[in-house]
Design a protein around this motif. Structure first.
Motif, PDB file in Angstrom:
ATOM      1  N   THR A  69      49.181  39.476  45.059  1.00 32.15           N
ATOM      2  CA  THR A  69      49.670  39.702  46.429  1.00 32.15           C
ATOM      3  C   THR A  69      50.812  40.716  46.381  1.00 32.15           C
ATOM      4  O   THR A  69      51.301  41.062  45.300  1.00 32.15           O
TER       5      THR A  69
ATOM      6  N   ASN B  41      41.970  43.576  45.232  1.00 34.24           N
ATOM      7  CA  ASN B  41      41.477  42.274  44.776  1.00 34.24           C
ATOM      8  C   ASN B  41      39.946  42.236  44.779  1.00 34.24           C
ATOM      9  O   ASN B  41      39.325  41.641  43.894  1.00 34.24           O
TER      10      ASN B  41
ATOM     11  N   TRP C 198      41.857  36.642  37.463  1.00 37.74           N
ATOM     12  CA  TRP C 198      43.286  36.370  37.618  1.00 37.74           C
ATOM     13  C   TRP C 198      43.932  37.459  38.478  1.00 37.74           C
ATOM     14  O   TRP C 198      44.678  37.171  39.424  1.00 37.74           O
TER      15      TRP C 198
ATOM     16  N   HIS D 246      43.776  37.798  42.454  1.00 36.12           N
ATOM     17  CA  HIS D 246      44.608  36.962  43.325  1.00 36.12           C
ATOM     18  C   HIS D 246      46.027  37.512  43.457  1.00 36.12           C
ATOM     19  O   HIS D 246      46.934  36.807  43.886  1.00 36.12           O
TER      20      HIS D 246
END
Length: 510
Positions: A359, A476, A354, A357
């Motif tokens: 940003t 990430n 989770w 991802h």
């Protein structure tokens, strides 16, 4: 500890309760110090004139020193007595906390953090042992649940307390706040715990094994910490350190397996349940600690968060873990612990996926939700793993097994901190170079120039934007690797045979 069955009668119920609260508080303080410095690294680095990468020595030096001292705890307790070791360790912890706060250079604070770790190492297992001695068998389950809560709450409160102090006072106070707590614990221990002191005996100490342990761990950690600044194996010093760590490790294993009184009893690894359990624990803690180290730094360096806000985001994990800890404790007697551990590790893997991802446009709750989700799973691998590992060894090996478990957990934290920051830093450079090679900056420069930006301001703006994006892309990638490790850990635990279901006596745990 022998005699723990009747020592609880030496204290009145009121003194027993006060002693229990003091021991829980001492454990909370030591666990808190594992994470309190994490969110303060940018503050400390800026104040001392060092890079954030160098600042992470403040985290790893404490963890490595604690890892070295943990295997000695059992010997120290038998040689000098549990209460005496606890009090001296608390005095040393308070003294080195004072010196950490007074530090004016990287060298001084790292040396003082090593002293803190060496003194803090015995406090956690000694507090556990003393609780088992002062409470009767029917109350031990409840008091150990409270003790476990402090173990979970410490990492949660560390980032919040460290962040608030760094933002509103000064980073020096993240160490000074230990002084009144240490003083209270020392005075209370002197007043309450003397009647439950253990018998002492003169035991031989494996000085060669201890020297080898310090040597190979020291070489490994220095290699990991300076490797990212020296182009890794392109630097002769890193190659020499790697060879020294490898040879030292092999000699250490051979020596400990042949020594009559080893400082670390490696023979416990012959039990499949113990081996698979502790390696699962090491993988899970290493992957879990990746987020504790990376997330606060990213939020402060790239997202404009204060240390306090970054600490709150990080702390959500342990907050929700407190909710499910009692449930996990009750399930142990009725559910195969391998199912609980495997499910908990896989759950943590999903949380890492989770986070992979995220940003730069993520808001506070987008960042917090994976932390909250992750927290529910923490007790389902932490609590049953102790049951699995300690029930897999002979009763006479419980102390050695518990010491080895704490040692590997602490080493996993130290090593993962160095590796994660290396992977994160290298990934940023790779992502930045790739973006710079494909970026069509002409249109952006023209638009910014038309808005009144100078050429230098335009270049700086684009450079900052690329840095910000490369930082999150690399992070990430770190979380994607953590996910893989956690799924491997979820499978690894099934190498353990099914536990017998016997109650584990943790009174010998050091």
């Amino acid at each position: 500890m022998s005699g723990s069955e009747d020592t609880f009668s030496l204290l009145s119920p009121r003194k027993r309760l006060l002693a229990g609260l003091v021991l829980a508080l001492s454990n909370f303080m030591v666990v808190l110090d594992l994470t309190i410095a994490n969110v303060s690294v940018p503050h400390i680095a800026g104040n001392l004139g060092i890079t954030p990468d160098q600042g992470t020595w403040i985290i790893t030096s404490y963890a490595v020193a604690e890892a070295i001292c943990v295997p000695l705890t059992g010997w120290l307790a038998q040689r000098f007595g549990v209460v005496r070791v606890f009090m001296v360790s608390m005095m040393g912890f308070g003294l080195f906390s004072l010196l950490c706060g007074l530090s004016m250079s990287l060298g001084m604070i790292v040396m003082c953090r090593i002293g803190q770790g060496l003194c803090g190492g015995p406090i956690m297992p000694m507090s556990q042992t003393l609780l088992m001695r002062i409470f009767p068998p029917e109350q031990r389950g409840g008091i150990m649940s409270i003790w476990a809560m402090t173990t979970l709450l410490g990492p949660a409160m560390g980032p919040i307390v460290g962040g608030y102090i760094s933002d509103n006072w000064s980073w020096h106070w993240i160490f000074f706040i230990n002084l009144p707590i240490a003083a209270l614990c020392i005075m209370a221990a002197a007043a309450l715990l003397k009647p439950v002191e253990t018998e002492t005996q003169k035991l031989p100490i494996d000085f060669a094994g201890l020297a080898l342990l310090i040597f190979w761990i020291g070489c490994l950690q220095i290699m990991l910490d300076i490797g990212r600044d020296r182009d890794w194996f392109g630097d002769p010093l890193i190659v020499i350190l790697a060879i020294m760590a490898g040879v030292g490790f092999l000699v250490f294993i051979i020596w400990e397996l042949t020594e009559e009184h080893p400082i670390v009893d490696l023979r416990v690894f012959r039990h499949a349940g113990f081996s698979s359990g502790v390696f699962t624990l090491a993988l899970c803690f290493g992957a879990y600690f990746a987020s504790i180290v990376v997330v606060p730094q990213w939020l402060q360096l790239s997202m404009g968060y204060t240390a306090t806000s970054a600490g709150i985001v990080t702390a959500f994990t342990a907050m929700t873990a407190l909710i499910t800890a009692p449930i996990a404790g009750r399930m142990i007697g009725s559910v195969d612990v391998r199912i609980m551990i495997s499910g908990g590790a896989a759950w943590l893997g999903l949380a890492a996926f989770w986070r992979a991802h995220w940003t730069t446009g993520a808001d506070f709750w987008t960042l917090s939700m994976p932390q909250i989700f992750q927290g529910f799973a923490m007790p389902f691998f932490m609590i049953p793993l102790t049951t699995l590992t300690l029930s897999s060894v002979e009763p006479s090996e419980t102390a050695s097994a518990a010491g080895m478990q704490n040692f590997l957990r602490t080493m996993a934290i130290a090593i993962s901190t160095s590796l994660v920051l290396t992977i994160w830093g290298d990934g940023q450079r790779v992502a930045r170079n790739e973006m710079a090679s494909t970026l069509q900056a002409g249109d952006v420069q023209a638009q910014l120039g038309a808005s009144g930006f100078s050429l230098e301001e335009t270049r700086q703006y684009i450079s900052n934007l690329v840095d910000q994006q490369s930082m999150v892309i690399s992070m990430n990638y770190v979380f994607f690797l953590a996910m893989i490790l956690l799924f491997i850990a979820a499978a690894l635990v099934w190498l353990a045979p099914k536990p017998t279901g016997e109650v584990v006596d943790t009174s010998a745990v050091h």
